[in-house]
Design an enzyme around this catalytic site. Structure first.
Site, PDB file in Angstrom:
ATOM      1  N   HIS A   1      17.653   8.570  10.568  1.00  6.76           N
ATOM      2  CA  HIS A   1      16.831   9.428   9.729  1.00  6.76           C
ATOM      3  C   HIS A   1      15.552   9.873  10.421  1.00  6.76           C
ATOM      4  O   HIS A   1      14.836  10.744   9.928  1.00  6.76           O
ATOM      5  CB  HIS A   1      16.476   8.709   8.415  1.00  6.76           C
ATOM      6  CG  HIS A   1      15.985   9.628   7.341  1.00  6.76           C
ATOM      7  ND1 HIS A   1      14.649   9.758   7.023  1.00  6.76           N
ATOM      8  CD2 HIS A   1      16.644  10.484   6.520  1.00  6.76           C
ATOM      9  CE1 HIS A   1      14.506  10.629   6.044  1.00  6.76           C
ATOM     10  NE2 HIS A   1      15.703  11.093   5.716  1.00  6.76           N
TER      11      HIS A   1
ATOM     12  N   LYS B   1      12.984  11.781  12.824  1.00  3.63           N
ATOM     13  CA  LYS B   1      12.922  13.130  13.366  1.00  3.63           C
ATOM     14  C   LYS B   1      11.810  13.146  14.416  1.00  3.63           C
ATOM     15  O   LYS B   1      10.617  13.251  14.093  1.00  3.63           O
ATOM     16  CB  LYS B   1      12.608  14.156  12.282  1.00  3.63           C
ATOM     17  CG  LYS B   1      13.548  14.106  11.064  1.00  3.63           C
ATOM     18  CD  LYS B   1      12.891  13.389   9.920  1.00  3.63           C
ATOM     19  CE  LYS B   1      13.587  13.524   8.593  1.00  3.63           C
ATOM     20  NZ  LYS B   1      14.991  13.325   8.528  1.00  3.63           N
TER      21      LYS B   1
ATOM     22  N   ASP C   1       8.982  16.272  28.331  1.00  5.82           N
ATOM     23  CA  ASP C   1       8.516  15.931  29.679  1.00  5.82           C
ATOM     24  C   ASP C   1       7.876  14.549  29.758  1.00  5.82           C
ATOM     25  O   ASP C   1       7.038  14.291  30.628  1.00  5.82           O
ATOM     26  CB  ASP C   1       7.521  16.990  30.175  1.00  5.82           C
ATOM     27  CG  ASP C   1       8.172  18.357  30.367  1.00  5.82           C
ATOM     28  OD1 ASP C   1       9.398  18.386  30.592  1.00  5.82           O
ATOM     29  OD2 ASP C   1       7.467  19.369  30.268  1.00  5.82           O
TER      30      ASP C   1
END
Length: 514
Positions: A411, A413, A418
């Site tokens: 769940h 996000k 880089d």
């Protein structure tokens, strides 16, 4: 057939009786804004000396473990002395949900001004509770983009689909305009590993410093927007003795076995105690809040006011590496082409999403599955979470058994660019986040946090996820286990019916809804 006809007839009557799903007027509604004079609060006094040593920087503490994430919210609410602003997409009426309701109510009892903004899509069965909370003179509840039909709620989608299909997916909790929690977790057992719910692998950050004022400013924008309705106009009157009624509900929750472990976790977790004592380990870095203008809910936001535009401007173009963690990864035709272009330019792109066995939304998996071959052909590495393996890792990290679930679902996000910058928030790489729901998150210039995401791909993720590759006969899923490498030619841990359903959904024109 007769039963279906009867059900449809009852639904039609309900729609007619609902007054065609008309929302109440927004007025009278008093606009309010964040209380800024909070330097003399306990949080203000504790944070000021450390913030002065890092002018302009945000102090960041990652909350990866579920009990820490839950305890941090409870304890931050308990530390508030002047104001508590809370904004969530989902708030379940389960053990952790009612413990959080109680924390907000107790803050109001202490004289703290509490503003509770909840998206109305998932508040079924909570009208009486919300009315009782709203009855407190120091606690105001507003429902975002509310459902006018309170009984058969699904009928709102039949009568007002275009509006109610747009939701507020934001998640934040801010105490005294001094400390905030932003990330992927909603309020409910599955987000904190409680009870028998599936464990959601998630990530939040506890933040102090000037970026907290940005979060408060965004909250004000949503709180006073044209989509935030006073709960009292929708949920009906509170119980006769709202105070006693709530106290009874809170006592029943605290007495339940599922709540006991989390009450204990709050007692044992030192996060906020260390914050108040000036001892909490913080990463000091530049942090910028990005979010959608709430006008997006009404279909009136300009592209420049959308999170996806602001995110592109703030995060910059990857030069060497892009590591993406997204539970609902539906890049679509345009997104797939963009990811492929980045990979072909020499950027190492890795994506972790849910396997079919781990996902809680099979239709979303269908939107992703149809793009796998194209993504892999461009050189992108794909990983799909193994539900049982990650659940076991969480239990090991917590040092005890969390509920009875042996399953996990991704769940979080987040993504790392880089190995220098990281995003943590509510945004999924899918059409719904980009075009329909409102979202928010933090872009943090922290090599330490960014490397943490990337190093997860280097070591942990291959152990707890299947790697998907192309083979001469199609796709293969590679599992790295202690006893060696295993290869699957169909989606692991799934049956033919579920795979067949995903195959059908992948050809339907529903990608824009996902």
């Amino acid at each position: 057939m007769k039963a279906l006809v009867a059900t449809l007839a009852l639904a039609a009557v309900a729609v007619l009786q609902s007054g065609c799903s008309t929302l109440p007027p927004l007025e009278p509604r008093t606009p309010t804004t964040a209380i800024t004079a909070t330097q003399d609060t306990a949080l203000g006094k504790a944070i000021a000396p450390r913030a002065a040593e890092h002018p302009g920087k945000a102090g960041v503490h990652a909350l990866a473990q579920p009990t820490d994430a839950f305890a941090a919210r409870i304890l931050l609410a308990a530390a508030a002395q002047r104001t508590l602003d809370v904004q969530y997409y989902i708030w379940h009426g389960d053990e952790t949900g009612y413990l959080m309701f109680e924390a907000a109510w107790q803050a109001a009892e202490r004289g703290v001004r509490v503003r509770l903004l909840v998206d109305d899509n998932n508040t079924g069965g909570l009208d009486e509770t919300l009315a009782a909370l709203d009855a407190h003179p120091n606690l105001e509840v507003r429902l975002y983009n509310p459902l006018a039909i309170r009984g058969m709620r699904v009928l709102n989608y039949a009568t007002d689909f275009t509006r109610v299909n747009r939701r507020m997916h934001n998640k934040s909790l801010t105490a005294d305009n001094q400390a905030t929690i932003v990330g992927g977790r909603n309020i409910g057992n599955e987000y904190f590993g409680a009870g028998d719910a599936t464990v959601f692998a998630d990530l939040d950050v506890l933040l102090v410093g000037p970026s907290v004022r940005e979060v408060s400013g965004a909250f004000d924008l949503y709180w006073n927007s044209g989509s935030a309705y006073p709960a009292a106009a929708l949920v009906g009157p509170p119980p006769a003795d709202a105070r006693a009624w709530l106290q009874q509900r809170f006592a029943a929750t605290r007495a339940s076995p599922a709540a006991a472990a989390y009450i204990d976790a709050v007692k044992r977790t030192p996060l906020v105690t260390e914050l108040l004592a000036g001892k909490l380990a913080l990463e000091w870095a530049d942090a910028r809040l990005v979010y959608d203008d709430p006008a997006k809910t009404l279909g009136k936001a300009e592209r420049s006011e959308l999170l996806i535009t602001r995110l592109e401007q703030v995060i910059g173009k990857p030069q060497r590496a892009l590591d993406v963690v997204s539970p609902y990864f539906v890049p679509g035709e345009t997104g797939t082409a963009a990811f492929a272009r980045i990979a072909r330019e020499g950027v190492k792109v890795r994506v972790l999403t849910n396997s079919l066995a781990a996902t809680d939304v099979a239709a979303v998996h269908a939107g992703y599955a149809k793009r796998r071959n194209e993504l892999l052909a461009s050189g992108i590495e794909l990983f799909e979470l193994k539900p049982s393996a990650y659940a076991e890792r969480v239990r090991e990290a917590e040092g005890r058994k969390l509920g009875g679930s042996s399953s996990a679902s991704l769940h979080a996000k987040t993504f790392s660019v880089d190995r220098e910058r990281v995003f943590v928030g509510s945004f999924n790489f899918d059409p719904r986040s980009a075009q329909l729901n409102t979202e928010m998150g933090l872009v943090i210039d922290s090599p330490t946090l960014a490397r943490g995401v990337s190093e997860g791909f280097d070591s942990l993720i291959p152990r707890f996820a299947y790697e998907v590759r192309q083979d001469t006969g199609g796709l293969v899923w590679i599992e790295r286990a202690p006893d060696g490498e295993k290869r699957y030619t169909t989606e692991p841990e799934t049956g033919a019916v579920r795979r067949g359903a995903v195959g059908v959904m992948s050809v339907l024109p529903i990608e824009w809804l996902l």
